[in-house]
Design a protein around this motif. Structure first.
Motif, PDB file in Angstrom:
ATOM      1  N   THR A  88       1.775   6.785 -13.567  1.00  0.00           N
ATOM      2  CA  THR A  88       2.830   6.247 -12.180  1.00  0.00           C
ATOM      3  C   THR A  88       3.857   7.280 -12.179  1.00  0.00           C
ATOM      4  O   THR A  88       4.533   7.804 -13.200  1.00  0.00           O
ATOM      5  CB  THR A  88       3.397   4.746 -12.605  1.00  0.00           C
ATOM      6  OG1 THR A  88       2.377   4.104 -12.831  1.00  0.00           O
ATOM      7  CG2 THR A  88       4.473   4.624 -11.541  1.00  0.00           C
ATOM      8  N   SER A  89       4.192   7.527 -10.975  1.00  0.00           N
ATOM      9  CA  SER A  89       5.191   8.717 -10.823  1.00  0.00           C
ATOM     10  C   SER A  89       5.976   8.317  -9.210  1.00  0.00           C
ATOM     11  O   SER A  89       5.446   7.072  -8.645  1.00  0.00           O
ATOM     12  CB  SER A  89       4.427  10.131 -10.323  1.00  0.00           C
ATOM     13  OG  SER A  89       3.270   9.891  -9.487  1.00  0.00           O
ATOM     14  N   LEU A  90       6.737   9.046  -8.843  1.00  0.00           N
ATOM     15  CA  LEU A  90       7.357   9.005  -7.523  1.00  0.00           C
ATOM     16  C   LEU A  90       7.053   9.794  -6.756  1.00  0.00           C
ATOM     17  O   LEU A  90       6.918  11.139  -7.015  1.00  0.00           O
ATOM     18  CB  LEU A  90       9.148   9.204  -8.167  1.00  0.00           C
ATOM     19  CG  LEU A  90       9.400   7.655  -8.814  1.00  0.00           C
ATOM     20  CD1 LEU A  90      10.991   7.961  -9.135  1.00  0.00           C
ATOM     21  CD2 LEU A  90       9.460   6.551  -8.118  1.00  0.00           C
ATOM     22  N   GLN A 105      -5.746   7.174   1.255  1.00  0.00           N
ATOM     23  CA  GLN A 105      -4.471   7.515   0.734  1.00  0.00           C
ATOM     24  C   GLN A 105      -3.894   6.841  -0.585  1.00  0.00           C
ATOM     25  O   GLN A 105      -4.501   5.815  -0.957  1.00  0.00           O
ATOM     26  CB  GLN A 105      -3.604   7.317   1.837  1.00  0.00           C
ATOM     27  CG  GLN A 105      -3.959   7.778   3.371  1.00  0.00           C
ATOM     28  CD  GLN A 105      -3.185   7.439   4.254  1.00  0.00           C
ATOM     29  OE1 GLN A 105      -2.220   6.466   4.138  1.00  0.00           O
ATOM     30  NE2 GLN A 105      -3.268   8.223   5.592  1.00  0.00           N
ATOM     31  N   SER A 106      -3.025   7.610  -1.279  1.00  0.00           N
ATOM     32  CA  SER A 106      -2.463   6.842  -2.439  1.00  0.00           C
ATOM     33  C   SER A 106      -1.650   5.532  -2.324  1.00  0.00           C
ATOM     34  O   SER A 106      -1.197   5.414  -1.052  1.00  0.00           O
ATOM     35  CB  SER A 106      -1.469   7.888  -3.012  1.00  0.00           C
ATOM     36  OG  SER A 106      -1.943   9.005  -3.291  1.00  0.00           O
ATOM     37  N   PHE A 107      -1.754   4.883  -3.070  1.00  0.00           N
ATOM     38  CA  PHE A 107      -0.918   3.494  -2.896  1.00  0.00           C
ATOM     39  C   PHE A 107       0.524   3.619  -3.159  1.00  0.00           C
ATOM     40  O   PHE A 107       0.929   4.455  -4.183  1.00  0.00           O
ATOM     41  CB  PHE A 107      -1.473   2.444  -4.038  1.00  0.00           C
ATOM     42  CG  PHE A 107      -2.989   2.027  -4.067  1.00  0.00           C
ATOM     43  CD1 PHE A 107      -3.427   1.579  -2.890  1.00  0.00           C
ATOM     44  CD2 PHE A 107      -3.828   2.392  -5.064  1.00  0.00           C
ATOM     45  CE1 PHE A 107      -4.931   1.347  -2.810  1.00  0.00           C
ATOM     46  CE2 PHE A 107      -5.199   2.090  -5.112  1.00  0.00           C
ATOM     47  CZ  PHE A 107      -5.710   1.351  -3.968  1.00  0.00           C
ATOM     48  N   LYS A 108       1.461   3.457  -2.142  1.00  0.00           N
ATOM     49  CA  LYS A 108       2.804   3.485  -2.317  1.00  0.00           C
ATOM     50  C   LYS A 108       3.641   2.148  -2.570  1.00  0.00           C
ATOM     51  O   LYS A 108       3.223   1.418  -1.669  1.00  0.00           O
ATOM     52  CB  LYS A 108       3.293   4.463  -1.095  1.00  0.00           C
ATOM     53  CG  LYS A 108       2.819   5.746  -1.031  1.00  0.00           C
ATOM     54  CD  LYS A 108       3.595   6.163   0.305  1.00  0.00           C
ATOM     55  CE  LYS A 108       3.204   7.787   0.292  1.00  0.00           C
ATOM     56  NZ  LYS A 108       3.905   8.463   1.499  1.00  0.00           N
ATOM     57  N   GLY A 109       4.127   2.042  -3.690  1.00  0.00           N
ATOM     58  CA  GLY A 109       5.006   0.980  -3.832  1.00  0.00           C
ATOM     59  C   GLY A 109       6.269   1.180  -3.347  1.00  0.00           C
ATOM     60  O   GLY A 109       6.551   1.901  -2.387  1.00  0.00           O
ATOM     61  N   PHE A 110       7.254   0.408  -3.832  1.00  0.00           N
ATOM     62  CA  PHE A 110       8.609   0.101  -3.329  1.00  0.00           C
ATOM     63  C   PHE A 110       9.483   1.626  -3.463  1.00  0.00           C
ATOM     64  O   PHE A 110       9.228   2.297  -4.271  1.00  0.00           O
ATOM     65  CB  PHE A 110       9.328  -0.876  -3.942  1.00  0.00           C
ATOM     66  CG  PHE A 110       9.677  -0.868  -5.342  1.00  0.00           C
ATOM     67  CD1 PHE A 110      10.861  -0.250  -5.886  1.00  0.00           C
ATOM     68  CD2 PHE A 110       8.629  -1.459  -6.233  1.00  0.00           C
ATOM     69  CE1 PHE A 110      10.860  -0.146  -7.338  1.00  0.00           C
ATOM     70  CE2 PHE A 110       8.805  -1.320  -7.693  1.00  0.00           C
ATOM     71  CZ  PHE A 110       9.968  -0.669  -8.026  1.00  0.00           C
ATOM     72  N   TYR A 111      10.666   1.594  -2.952  1.00  0.00           N
ATOM     73  CA  TYR A 111      11.424   2.849  -2.913  1.00  0.00           C
ATOM     74  C   TYR A 111      12.363   2.678  -3.985  1.00  0.00           C
ATOM     75  O   TYR A 111      13.042   1.858  -4.308  1.00  0.00           O
ATOM     76  CB  TYR A 111      12.276   3.079  -1.717  1.00  0.00           C
ATOM     77  CG  TYR A 111      12.877   4.387  -1.608  1.00  0.00           C
ATOM     78  CD1 TYR A 111      12.458   5.381  -1.371  1.00  0.00           C
ATOM     79  CD2 TYR A 111      14.363   4.202  -1.954  1.00  0.00           C
ATOM     80  CE1 TYR A 111      13.535   6.724  -1.279  1.00  0.00           C
ATOM     81  CE2 TYR A 111      15.081   5.363  -2.187  1.00  0.00           C
ATOM     82  CZ  TYR A 111      14.618   6.656  -1.724  1.00  0.00           C
ATOM     83  OH  TYR A 111      15.435   7.480  -1.783  1.00  0.00           O
ATOM     84  N   LEU A 112      12.390   3.774  -4.826  1.00  0.00           N
ATOM     85  CA  LEU A 112      13.441   3.813  -6.174  1.00  0.00           C
ATOM     86  C   LEU A 112      13.956   4.903  -6.106  1.00  0.00           C
ATOM     87  O   LEU A 112      13.807   6.131  -6.005  1.00  0.00           O
ATOM     88  CB  LEU A 112      12.252   4.052  -7.428  1.00  0.00           C
ATOM     89  CG  LEU A 112      13.270   3.912  -8.613  1.00  0.00           C
ATOM     90  CD1 LEU A 112      13.660   2.383  -8.884  1.00  0.00           C
ATOM     91  CD2 LEU A 112      12.184   4.301  -9.639  1.00  0.00           C
ATOM     92  N   ASN A 136       9.027   6.621  -3.194  1.00  0.00           N
ATOM     93  CA  ASN A 136       8.136   5.650  -3.383  1.00  0.00           C
ATOM     94  C   ASN A 136       7.454   5.611  -4.623  1.00  0.00           C
ATOM     95  O   ASN A 136       7.000   6.730  -4.986  1.00  0.00           O
ATOM     96  CB  ASN A 136       7.302   5.435  -2.154  1.00  0.00           C
ATOM     97  CG  ASN A 136       7.696   5.073  -0.956  1.00  0.00           C
ATOM     98  OD1 ASN A 136       8.233   5.834  -0.344  1.00  0.00           O
ATOM     99  ND2 ASN A 136       7.873   3.798  -0.599  1.00  0.00           N
ATOM    100  N   LEU A 137       7.184   4.650  -5.400  1.00  0.00           N
ATOM    101  CA  LEU A 137       6.334   4.368  -6.630  1.00  0.00           C
ATOM    102  C   LEU A 137       4.816   4.774  -6.416  1.00  0.00           C
ATOM    103  O   LEU A 137       4.361   4.196  -5.201  1.00  0.00           O
ATOM    104  CB  LEU A 137       6.418   3.095  -7.133  1.00  0.00           C
ATOM    105  CG  LEU A 137       6.314   2.849  -8.693  1.00  0.00           C
ATOM    106  CD1 LEU A 137       7.174   3.728  -9.345  1.00  0.00           C
ATOM    107  CD2 LEU A 137       6.510   1.340  -9.045  1.00  0.00           C
ATOM    108  N   LEU A 138       4.285   5.877  -6.967  1.00  0.00           N
ATOM    109  CA  LEU A 138       2.800   6.099  -6.678  1.00  0.00           C
ATOM    110  C   LEU A 138       2.027   5.613  -7.699  1.00  0.00           C
ATOM    111  O   LEU A 138       2.435   6.150  -9.061  1.00  0.00           O
ATOM    112  CB  LEU A 138       2.830   7.686  -6.430  1.00  0.00           C
ATOM    113  CG  LEU A 138       3.341   8.175  -5.540  1.00  0.00           C
ATOM    114  CD1 LEU A 138       3.215   9.788  -5.382  1.00  0.00           C
ATOM    115  CD2 LEU A 138       3.149   7.704  -4.223  1.00  0.00           C
ATOM    116  N   CYS A 139       1.254   4.543  -7.622  1.00  0.00           N
ATOM    117  CA  CYS A 139       0.505   3.873  -8.528  1.00  0.00           C
ATOM    118  C   CYS A 139      -1.038   4.206  -8.579  1.00  0.00           C
ATOM    119  O   CYS A 139      -1.562   4.636  -7.487  1.00  0.00           O
ATOM    120  CB  CYS A 139       0.523   2.441  -8.509  1.00  0.00           C
ATOM    121  SG  CYS A 139       2.004   1.780  -8.527  1.00  0.00           S
TER     122      CYS A 139
END
Length: 105
Positions: free
Chosen positions: A55-57, A3-10, A64-67
């Motif tokens: 990098t996208s949302l 799965q994609s790495f999900k970062g913090f919510y923006l 969530n930040l998608l790295c």
């Protein structure tokens, strides 16, 4: 693992503006989507890609930040339960230590 790495919510209100990530009252970063970088002060600038090439949302203009979404992540049953052994460790062991299965070069 695939799965994609999900970062913090923006939130959408944070795009193209300085944003305080750690809540210390000081702006840390500016996520922007425009062709030119906005000038919002001494912060780290991150350009968001809309085509999946960077990098996208997760929801387009918020989420969530998608790295590293451009990297293909697949699980290889024959390899991925073990990490690769660093080449230096193999060299230092005079061949006693060998590479884990599936990681041969």
């Amino acid at each position: 693992m695939a799965q994609s790495f999900k970062g913090f919510y923006l939130p959408a209100t944070a795009i193209n503006k300085a944003y305080d990530i750690d809540g210390d009252g000081t702006n840390d970063v500016c996520f922007y989507t425009t062709s030119s970088q906005p000038n919002v002060g001494s912060v780290t600038y991150v350009k968001l890609a809309s085509d999946g090439s960077g990098t996208s949302l997760s929801e387009g203009n918020y989420g969530n930040l998608l790295c590293y979404s451009w990297i293909d992540r697949t699980w290889n049953e024959n390899r991925d339960y073990l990490y690769p052994v660093p080449r230096q460790e193999i060299t230092l062991s005079d061949g006693v230590v060998t590479q884990n299965p599936g990681w041969n070069e």
